[in-house]
Scaffold this motif. Structure first.
Motif, PDB file in Angstrom:
ATOM      1  N   LEU A  84      20.918  13.514  47.129  1.00  0.00           N
ATOM      2  CA  LEU A  84      21.047  14.180  45.827  1.00  0.00           C
ATOM      3  C   LEU A  84      21.375  15.663  45.903  1.00  0.00           C
ATOM      4  O   LEU A  84      21.648  16.286  44.874  1.00  0.00           O
ATOM      5  CB  LEU A  84      19.746  14.005  45.031  1.00  0.00           C
ATOM      6  N   LEU A  85      21.343  16.266  47.083  1.00  0.00           N
ATOM      7  CA  LEU A  85      21.534  17.708  47.184  1.00  0.00           C
ATOM      8  C   LEU A  85      22.909  18.159  46.694  1.00  0.00           C
ATOM      9  O   LEU A  85      23.032  19.174  46.003  1.00  0.00           O
ATOM     10  CB  LEU A  85      21.302  18.173  48.628  1.00  0.00           C
ATOM     11  N   VAL A  86      23.952  17.431  47.077  1.00  0.00           N
ATOM     12  CA  VAL A  86      25.288  17.810  46.616  1.00  0.00           C
ATOM     13  C   VAL A  86      25.370  17.700  45.101  1.00  0.00           C
ATOM     14  O   VAL A  86      25.916  18.575  44.410  1.00  0.00           O
ATOM     15  CB  VAL A  86      26.364  16.935  47.295  1.00  0.00           C
ATOM     16  N   THR A  87      24.814  16.617  44.561  1.00  0.00           N
ATOM     17  CA  THR A  87      24.794  16.439  43.108  1.00  0.00           C
ATOM     18  C   THR A  87      24.062  17.586  42.421  1.00  0.00           C
ATOM     19  O   THR A  87      24.554  18.168  41.444  1.00  0.00           O
ATOM     20  CB  THR A  87      24.100  15.112  42.749  1.00  0.00           C
ATOM     21  N   MET A  88      22.893  17.927  42.929  1.00  0.00           N
ATOM     22  CA  MET A  88      22.112  18.986  42.309  1.00  0.00           C
ATOM     23  C   MET A  88      22.749  20.352  42.496  1.00  0.00           C
ATOM     24  O   MET A  88      22.627  21.229  41.624  1.00  0.00           O
ATOM     25  CB  MET A  88      20.683  18.989  42.877  1.00  0.00           C
ATOM     26  N   GLY A  89      23.430  20.559  43.622  1.00  0.00           N
ATOM     27  CA  GLY A  89      24.136  21.821  43.818  1.00  0.00           C
ATOM     28  C   GLY A  89      25.226  22.009  42.771  1.00  0.00           C
ATOM     29  O   GLY A  89      25.375  23.076  42.174  1.00  0.00           O
ATOM     30  N   THR A  90      25.984  20.944  42.508  1.00  0.00           N
ATOM     31  CA  THR A  90      27.021  20.998  41.481  1.00  0.00           C
ATOM     32  C   THR A  90      26.416  21.121  40.094  1.00  0.00           C
ATOM     33  O   THR A  90      26.921  21.857  39.231  1.00  0.00           O
ATOM     34  CB  THR A  90      27.908  19.743  41.558  1.00  0.00           C
ATOM     35  N   LEU A  91      25.310  20.412  39.859  1.00  0.00           N
ATOM     36  CA  LEU A  91      24.645  20.489  38.555  1.00  0.00           C
ATOM     37  C   LEU A  91      24.123  21.900  38.302  1.00  0.00           C
ATOM     38  O   LEU A  91      24.217  22.429  37.187  1.00  0.00           O
ATOM     39  CB  LEU A  91      23.495  19.486  38.499  1.00  0.00           C
ATOM     40  N   GLY A  92      23.581  22.544  39.332  1.00  0.00           N
ATOM     41  CA  GLY A  92      23.106  23.917  39.187  1.00  0.00           C
ATOM     42  C   GLY A  92      24.233  24.876  38.875  1.00  0.00           C
ATOM     43  O   GLY A  92      24.071  25.811  38.076  1.00  0.00           O
ATOM     44  N   ASP A  93      25.407  24.671  39.494  1.00  0.00           N
ATOM     45  CA  ASP A  93      26.567  25.493  39.166  1.00  0.00           C
ATOM     46  C   ASP A  93      26.907  25.400  37.683  1.00  0.00           C
ATOM     47  O   ASP A  93      27.370  26.363  37.071  1.00  0.00           O
ATOM     48  CB  ASP A  93      27.786  25.041  39.985  1.00  0.00           C
ATOM     49  N   ARG A  94      26.661  24.234  37.112  1.00  0.00           N
ATOM     50  CA  ARG A  94      27.068  23.980  35.737  1.00  0.00           C
ATOM     51  C   ARG A  94      26.011  24.402  34.715  1.00  0.00           C
ATOM     52  O   ARG A  94      26.313  25.102  33.750  1.00  0.00           O
ATOM     53  CB  ARG A  94      27.385  22.489  35.557  1.00  0.00           C
ATOM     54  N   VAL A  95      24.752  23.993  34.902  1.00  0.00           N
ATOM     55  CA  VAL A  95      23.725  24.226  33.887  1.00  0.00           C
ATOM     56  C   VAL A  95      22.935  25.496  34.136  1.00  0.00           C
ATOM     57  O   VAL A  95      22.178  25.939  33.255  1.00  0.00           O
ATOM     58  CB  VAL A  95      22.754  23.029  33.794  1.00  0.00           C
ATOM     59  N   GLY A  96      23.074  26.075  35.306  1.00  0.00           N
ATOM     60  CA  GLY A  96      22.310  27.272  35.634  1.00  0.00           C
ATOM     61  C   GLY A  96      21.386  27.017  36.808  1.00  0.00           C
ATOM     62  O   GLY A  96      20.576  26.089  36.770  1.00  0.00           O
ATOM     63  N   ARG A  97      21.511  27.830  37.847  1.00  0.00           N
ATOM     64  CA  ARG A  97      20.748  27.592  39.070  1.00  0.00           C
ATOM     65  C   ARG A  97      19.270  27.889  38.885  1.00  0.00           C
ATOM     66  O   ARG A  97      18.414  27.176  39.418  1.00  0.00           O
ATOM     67  CB  ARG A  97      21.347  28.427  40.204  1.00  0.00           C
ATOM     68  N   ARG A  98      18.957  28.957  38.138  1.00  0.00           N
ATOM     69  CA  ARG A  98      17.550  29.252  37.893  1.00  0.00           C
ATOM     70  C   ARG A  98      16.916  28.161  37.032  1.00  0.00           C
ATOM     71  O   ARG A  98      15.786  27.728  37.290  1.00  0.00           O
ATOM     72  CB  ARG A  98      17.401  30.610  37.207  1.00  0.00           C
ATOM     73  N   ARG A  99      17.623  27.728  36.017  1.00  0.00           N
ATOM     74  CA  ARG A  99      17.082  26.687  35.137  1.00  0.00           C
ATOM     75  C   ARG A  99      16.767  25.424  35.924  1.00  0.00           C
ATOM     76  O   ARG A  99      15.695  24.834  35.783  1.00  0.00           O
ATOM     77  CB  ARG A  99      18.076  26.374  34.017  1.00  0.00           C
ATOM     78  N   LEU A 100      17.694  25.008  36.782  1.00  0.00           N
ATOM     79  CA  LEU A 100      17.474  23.792  37.560  1.00  0.00           C
ATOM     80  C   LEU A 100      16.317  23.982  38.538  1.00  0.00           C
ATOM     81  O   LEU A 100      15.516  23.063  38.755  1.00  0.00           O
ATOM     82  CB  LEU A 100      18.757  23.425  38.311  1.00  0.00           C
TER      83      LEU A 100
END
Length: 526
Positions: A84-100
């Protein structure tokens, strides 16, 4: 255009000879405080892995897991992280890294409570899997936030060295604090360690960490997410089964299924306009070689922690706290070598330093082959010091090379790949080395004929199981079972160490060749 820590973009202009390039802004007190906050989730991940290894003997007694369940308890966590790390890395780029990061911290804390109060092995495996899901939100966010907070190359390199020392710091805190808990409380208390740290992270993170995102980040492709996650499970299961029980239809079938799913995943990424995994990053020699070095270093370190934690407690006879304290010098060596790497890289080419670190770990495993014949605390300490120092040296430089090789807006995706290599290496290190060790142990173990079939089966599952059986047998018979189990296990340690040393040496030399051809010299030349 360039990305700012607030996620906005500002125009940039190509400098001319009359307009010198402005130096990147240097970090101040707030940024260094942010680094301290970003180290908290790193410590959590490291503490969680190390503490669990030391708690395995107690878990074996309390939950009575099979050999396969015991390995799944350890490696389902890094396995879910890797998927899941790649998925979460991309998700953080999109929704905000601090928020994630903060969402993941809250979930990690809640699931830690579930793990602490698990009543059987199946529940603990499930809780560990959920910890992996939420843990996957933590690591890419920390490294990508660090990339956007520290813009100056020299400061970023030092920040990465400090950040990487959190893994070694966790291996210090885990055994010592966890060992004290295991001596005074039940095994579930090791998971409660996470809760106060996460509370601090949730408060301090909101106050100190800047939000950053990539406004043009790719949308998540759901089939890719499923393929990336599901593909890892049969692949690692196939490796575990084949290594532990020999070549068979089940293991080969799982390997084939996992390889097929991963192949479909990679092909899909090459065809998507907005891929989950930017396969093109691997065309960069420095990036690919650094990822490979990260994978092998974590493979070696995670496997070693699994082995030595059992040797120190079950063979040498140390308490959990004493075993943890025995590993302190190795953790300190890892921290020191990581910090020294920043200075060494100014004088020595990085293409030489990275393989030098890996070859230092090779020396550690070579020592393990020798000391396995007559196991003692001093020998184990020497092994862990050499491997820890080598891993600290190599990983500091490879993490910096990975981040420096991509633009800031791709920091989340690159961090996800970097952390995937680390966690996948840790998962396979535990799975492969643990399975090989178990296979040699079972093959070599010769029990007295007087041992009942049920007790003999339990003794062949794990070394911890054999010690429980030995304690329940009268006098000389118990002593014979204990001696046979220790001899079989230490032979397994020697065989496993020799194989790991060879693999590390091959990868280390190959990485050095690639980095040299890519011209990865001293840091002031980068």
């Amino acid at each position: 255009m360039r990305e700012t820590t607030t996620g906005t973009t500002v125009p940039t202009h190509t400098p001319t000879s009359a307009a010198p390039v402005a130096a990147p802004a240097r970090a101040g007190a707030r940024e260094w405080l942010s680094l301290a906050v970003l180290m908290l989730p790193v410590l959590l991940v490291s503490v969680d892995t190390t503490v669990l290894s030391f708690a395995l003997p107690q878990i074996s007694v309390a939950l009575a897991p099979s050999a396969d369940q015991l390995l799944w308890i350890v490696d389902v966590y890094p396995l879910m992280l890797a998927g899941l790390l790649v998925t979460m890395g991309t998700l953080g780029d999109r929704v905000g890294r601090r928020r994630l990061l903060l969402i993941g911290a809250a979930g990690f804390g809640l699931v830690s409570l579930l793990a602490a109060f698990a009543t059987d092995a199946g529940q603990l495996v499930a809780a560990r899997a959920l910890l992996g899901v939420f843990g996957a939100t933590l690591m890419p966010s920390t490294l990508s936030l660090l990339r956007n907070v520290f813009l100056d190359d020299a400061q970023r390199r030092l920040a990465i060295a400090v950040w990487a020392s959190g893994f070694a710091g966790g291996s210090v805190l885990g055994p010592v604090v966890g060992g004290w808990l295991l001596e005074h409380y039940w095994w579930g208390s090791i998971f409660l360690l996470n809760v106060p740290v996460l509370l601090v992270l949730l408060v301090a993170g909101r106050l100190l960490l800047p939000e950053s995102r990539n406004p043009s980040a790719a949308r998540l492709d759901v089939p890719s997410v499923v393929l990336a996650t599901v593909g890892m499970l049969p692949l690692v299961y196939g490796i575990k089964t084949t290594a532990g029980h020999g070549v068979g239809a089940l293991g080969l079938g799982a390997l084939a299924l996992g390889a097929a799913l991963v192949t479909v995943f990679v092909r899909r990424q090459t065809r998507l306009a907005e891929p989950l995994l930017d396969v093109g990053l691997f065309r960069r020699p420095v990036f690919s070689a650094s990822v490979a070095a990260n994978f092998m270093a974590s493979f070696a370190l995670a496997g070693l922690v699994l082995v030595v934690s059992q040797v120190l407690q079950l063979v040498v006879g140390l308490s959990p706290r004493e075993a943890g304290t025995a590993l302190l010098p190795g953790a300190v060596a890892s921290i020191v070598s990581g910090i020294l790497a920043v200075r060494l890289a100014r004088a020595v080419p990085r293409w030489a330093l990275v393989p030098a670190g890996m070859l230092l770990a090779v020396a550690g495993y070579a020592v393990a082959v020798v000391v396995a014949r007559d196991v003692g605390t001093a020998g184990i300490v020497a092994v862990f010091c050499l491997v820890g120092a080598g891993v600290g040296l190599a990983e500091t430089l490879t993490n910096d090379a990975i981040l420096a090789s991509v633009p800031p807006e791709r920091a989340g995706a690159a961090s996800g790949i970097s952390e995937t290599s680390y966690e996948l290496g840790a998962s396979l290190g535990v799975a492969v080395l643990g399975s090989v060790l178990s296979a040699v142990y079972r093959a070599d173990l010769v029990l007295p004929a007087a041992v009942e079939p049920g007790a003999a089966h339990a003794a062949r599952q794990t070394l911890g199981g054999a010690m429980v059986v030995a304690d329940g047998l009268p006098g000389a018979l118990g002593t014979q079972v204990r001696a046979a189990a220790e001899a079989a296990f230490t032979h397994g340690v020697a065989v496993t160490s020799a194989a790991t040393a060879v693999a590390l040496a091959v990868v280390g030399v190959a990485v050095g060749v690639v980095l040299r051809r890519a011209g990865l010299g001293r840091t002031h030349d980068a």
